[in-house]
Write a protein that holds these residues in place. Structure first.
Motif, PDB file in Angstrom:
ATOM      1  N   GLU A  65     -38.033  34.257  17.038  1.00 25.14           N
ATOM      2  CA  GLU A  65     -37.858  32.813  16.890  1.00 25.14           C
ATOM      3  C   GLU A  65     -38.207  32.060  18.174  1.00 25.14           C
ATOM      4  O   GLU A  65     -37.635  31.007  18.466  1.00 25.14           O
ATOM      5  N   ILE A 104     -28.365  33.063  19.404  1.00 23.93           N
ATOM      6  CA  ILE A 104     -27.478  32.440  18.431  1.00 23.93           C
ATOM      7  C   ILE A 104     -28.190  31.239  17.829  1.00 23.93           C
ATOM      8  O   ILE A 104     -29.253  30.821  18.299  1.00 23.93           O
ATOM      9  N   LYS A 105     -27.605  30.685  16.780  1.00 25.33           N
ATOM     10  CA  LYS A 105     -28.233  29.571  16.083  1.00 25.33           C
ATOM     11  C   LYS A 105     -28.358  28.351  16.976  1.00 25.33           C
ATOM     12  O   LYS A 105     -29.372  27.666  16.979  1.00 25.33           O
ATOM     13  N   GLU A 106     -27.307  28.051  17.736  1.00 26.58           N
ATOM     14  CA  GLU A 106     -27.343  26.904  18.632  1.00 26.58           C
ATOM     15  C   GLU A 106     -28.262  27.196  19.825  1.00 26.58           C
ATOM     16  O   GLU A 106     -28.449  28.357  20.219  1.00 26.58           O
ATOM     17  N   LYS A 107     -28.844  26.132  20.396  1.00 26.07           N
ATOM     18  CA  LYS A 107     -29.747  26.293  21.534  1.00 26.07           C
ATOM     19  C   LYS A 107     -28.927  26.296  22.824  1.00 26.07           C
ATOM     20  O   LYS A 107     -28.649  25.251  23.419  1.00 26.07           O
ATOM     21  N   ARG A 120     -37.488  32.446  21.209  1.00 25.56           N
ATOM     22  CA  ARG A 120     -36.436  32.245  22.206  1.00 25.56           C
ATOM     23  C   ARG A 120     -36.964  32.595  23.600  1.00 25.56           C
ATOM     24  O   ARG A 120     -37.833  33.434  23.760  1.00 25.56           O
ATOM     25  N   LYS A 160     -27.660  20.022  21.971  1.00 25.63           N
ATOM     26  CA  LYS A 160     -27.186  19.789  20.612  1.00 25.63           C
ATOM     27  C   LYS A 160     -27.661  18.427  20.101  1.00 25.63           C
ATOM     28  O   LYS A 160     -27.035  17.390  20.351  1.00 25.63           O
TER      29      LYS A 160
END
Length: 749
Positions: A303, A355-358, A305, A394
């Protein structure tokens, strides 16, 4: 049943009518990977692969604006019409950034267009650095408006960076967003980074302590290095000057396995030709032998990252002094010389949590070991700085939130009386930022930072920024905020190390605090004749409390440090004009007018070594037919108050208006190769002009023939009629005069 058939036919028609958009992103004919390509106002987008190819499917018919953007390159937009009959192929060729379209990250810790950033950020690309090649970033900044490399010593040529007239300790230097340079190591940390590895340099003027903490009071400089996958496969850049200087950059990038890319670079600089054109028996330019090794690793992850690690090793041996000095005299009192051995290591990195959050973790660490002698005065120093930071990005509807937690470790020790024991402290921090979209044209940024320093307690630094963008090409911004700096006094105070002055700390020093307001206007204009013009204008005001500055005036044999009992103010106005003319002419012209002063006991005084005004320019003309580019760069500085040694000192109290100008020709008609050459310091300006001497008592560097009174003040005698001591700190311009240079630049992409 009939309704079900109708739904199926509708879905089938949707699938048939939806189209695919494909294409390729490149720069100068070469594939440019990892470019963000998306349809404005939709969720459709893609990132180009290693070969620059991108595609996204199931695009419904209609009119769209497709955008391609990548850090360091011009963002491009195209209007397209997607029909039901065929797919679309569209290619983007992204040139290096020009004018105001650059993507910046320094102002808010997020990648945004410079026109969209609520915080003013100036950007300088590698193309800017090539206009006047220098062996280090320290010298390259001489052509940036409002930024001045200040040499603090005529003998060893160490210095710092002034932004808007504020001294070097108020400037924070970052590499890839991480604080890697500070205090002791400013001039050394800015040396040895191969210019070929630099993507761009971002400069923020004014306090940025709410995001970056201590030292970001006057501003910050962020050196962003290239992504390994976007650097040339192999590059080499070397040049020499008529003075005997030799600079060499070498490097390559390669893929290591299937998931890693490595960028490797080496910088070597050598100058070993003592020259004394001003006849004082001291070297005009410090002799140097320096090597720096840099590498950066990028790893591919799911993804997209982020995971990157970079490191640098640096070693330098520099000396200046009497012409007959050699290393056998090091540390003695027979022949005067200043010799500095520097060893430095740095590591920094970024890791995006899976994780889903950045959520991003960033870290940096540097270890600086210095072994110096100034005549017979020894200065041994060790500095270690560690930094770790978590940020959570966020985005919400009309809000773009950023939360962070950081910790900084500082260690400093030297062999001077100013550091009885090692200065070691851990400073934890919390910060938050909210970028609020008030409307399509208005944005409000709120931010705050909390730091705890066990020596000074809690420190709170808020900031606010407002951006109004009435058109796509006009931006008004107002920024206000506070800054703080925890002072480490004895970071190579040269006038004390030479023995010319004693350091006096008059009281317990409190952290410096500042309040700043900055109003900025950006505009981009297109003329009917094909010109593109960018304007960047700013007005600023900064008020300091608890300011700590060295007092050279009260006693000519002392440097007195205490908190200012009064106020200090820096205010000014600056303007940059950036123009691209269709005929191949590019212009960058900047000017700054400023007033930097302090008032104590009702007496206002200008800050020493601070110019009233400055101007910079870079003019380029490219003849495409003959593949030749002409670059003319330069700067001009107004008068500065200079550090005299007493009332009898015959040197000028103020410097004259002076200018350093350079010219360069570049030929790039051979594949992958550039040949360049020119002349630096065309006017042959040096600070000895108009002065009887620059270095005080150069004939008696150990003050053997100086008579002192009971209070330690030098007395006027027949062989010392001006009552001076040896002092090389009267310096405002380089002693190096006119010289020619010739170089080769090769890049295999």
């Amino acid at each position: 049943m009939r309704n079900l058939i109708f739904v199926l036919l509708f879905l089938l028609s949707y699938v048939v009518s939806a189209q695919t958009i494909t294409g390729k992103t490149s720069t100068n004919g070469d594939a440019l990977p990892y470019v963000n390509v998306y349809l404005k106002g939709t969720q459709k987008g893609a990132v180009s692969n290693d070969n620059g190819v991108f595609n996204f499917k199931n695009v419904t018919p209609g009119k769209y604006t497709i955008i391609a953007s990548f850090t360091g390159y011009q963002t491009q937009k195209r209007n397209i019409i997607v029909s039901q009959s065929k797919d679309i192929t569209i290619n983007f060729n992204l040139p290096e950034s020009e004018l105001l379209d650059e993507v910046v990250v320094t102002g808010t810790l997020k990648a945004v267009s410079r026109l969209d950033s609520p915080v003013p950020v100036e950007v300088y690309s590698t193309a800017f650095l090539k206009k006047n090649p220098t062996p280090n970033i320290f010298e390259a900044l001489q052509n940036v408006n409002g930024v001045r490399p200040q040499i603090n010593c005529n003998v060893c040529n160490t210095g710092d960076i002034h932004i808007n007239g504020l001294e070097g300790p108020y400037t924070l230097v970052l590499i890839d967003g991480m604080p890697i340079v500070s205090g002791l190591s400013t001039v050394y940390g800015l040396s040895g980074i191969p210019n070929s590895l630099i993507e761009q340099i971002e400069i923020v003027k004014g306090p940025a302590s709410s995001l970056y903490g201590s030292e970001a009071v006057g501003g910050l400089i962020n050196i962003i290095t290239k992504l390994p996958e976007n650097a040339p496969r192999f590059f080499a850049d070397t040049y020499g000057t008529g003075w005997g200087e030799l600079n060499l950059d070498l490097g390559f990038n390669t893929r290591v396995g299937k998931k890693a890319n490595l960028l490797f670079g080496v910088n070597y600089f050598n100058y070993n030709n003592p020259i004394d054109n001003n006849g004082d028996n001291f070297t005009d330019l410090t002799l140097q032998n320096r090597i720096s090794v840099f590498q950066k690793w990028n790893f591919k992850r799911k993804e997209n990252r982020v995971l990157s690690i970079a490191g640098r090793l640096f070693y330098e041996d520099r000396w200046g002094g009497e012409m007959q000095w050699n290393s056998s005299f090091r540390g003695g009192d027979e022949i005067y010389g200043e010799s500095i051995y520097t060893k430095r290591g740095e590591i920094l990195g970024k890791y995006q949590l899976p994780i889903k959050e950045k959520v991003m973790f960033q870290f940096s660490y540097n270890d600086h070991d210095q072994n110096s002698v100034y005549g017979d005065v020894e200065y041994l120093a060790r500095q270690k700085i560690g930094f770790g930071q978590f940020t959570w990005d966020k985005p919400l509807k009309n809000h773009d939130l950023l939360f962070g937690a950081a910790v900084r470790y500082n260690y400093y020790n030297d062999n001077t009386p100013a550091t009885v024991t090692a200065d070691e402290v851990v400073i934890p921090s919390l910060f938050a930022q909210d970028e609020i979209k008030l409307s399509e044209k208005q944005t409000l940024l709120l931010g705050a930072r909390y730091d705890y320093d066990e020596r000074h307690g809690s420190i709170f630094t808020p900031r606010i920024a407002y951006k109004f963008k009435p058109t796509e090409n006009d931006v008004f911004r107002i920024n206000a905020g506070t800054g703080f700096r925890v002072v480490n006094i004895f970071t190579e105070e040269h006038a004390a190390l030479t023995g010319a002055r004693d350091v006096i700390i008059a009281e317990e020093l409190k952290p410096e605090r500042s309040f700043n307001v900055n109003v900025n206007y950006l505009k981009k204009m297109y003329t009917k004749s094909g010109m593109i013009i960018g304007l960047d204008a700013s007005i600023w005001y900064t008020h300091f409390s608890n300011l700590i500055t060295p007092d050279y005036d009260t006693n000519a044999t002392q440097i007195i440090y205490d908190n200012l009992d009064g106020t200090a103010v820096t205010k000014g106005v600056s303007l940059n004009i950036d123009a691209v003319i269709a005929s191949g002419v590019k212009l960058l012209i900047g000017g700054t007018i400023q007033d930097v002063s302090q008032t104590e006991n009702g007496v206002k005084a200008r800050q020493i070594l601070t110019e009233r005004f400055t101007g910079t320019w870079a003019a380029s003309y490219k003849n495409y037919k003959y593949n030749v580019t002409l670059d003319y760069t330069g700067n001009v500085y107004g008068p500065m108050r200079l550090p005299l040694l007493g009332e009898l000192d015959p040197r000028s109290e103020y410097s004259p208006i002076w200018s350093i100008q350079n010219i360069q020709l570049t030929y790039d008609g051979i594949d992958n190769l550039e040949i360049y050459g020119g002349v630096k310091n065309l006017l042959n300006w040096t600070p000895n002009k108009g002065n009887p001497f620059v270095i005080a008592r150069a004939n008696d560097p150990f003050d053997r023939e100086v008579t002192f009174d009971a209070e330690g003040n030098a007395q006027a005698t027949p062989n010392n009629p001006y009552a001076l001591t040896f002092d090389p700190s009267y310096v405002y311009a380089p002693n190096q005069g006119i010289r020619a240079f010739l170089g080769l630049r090769y890049a295999f992409k």
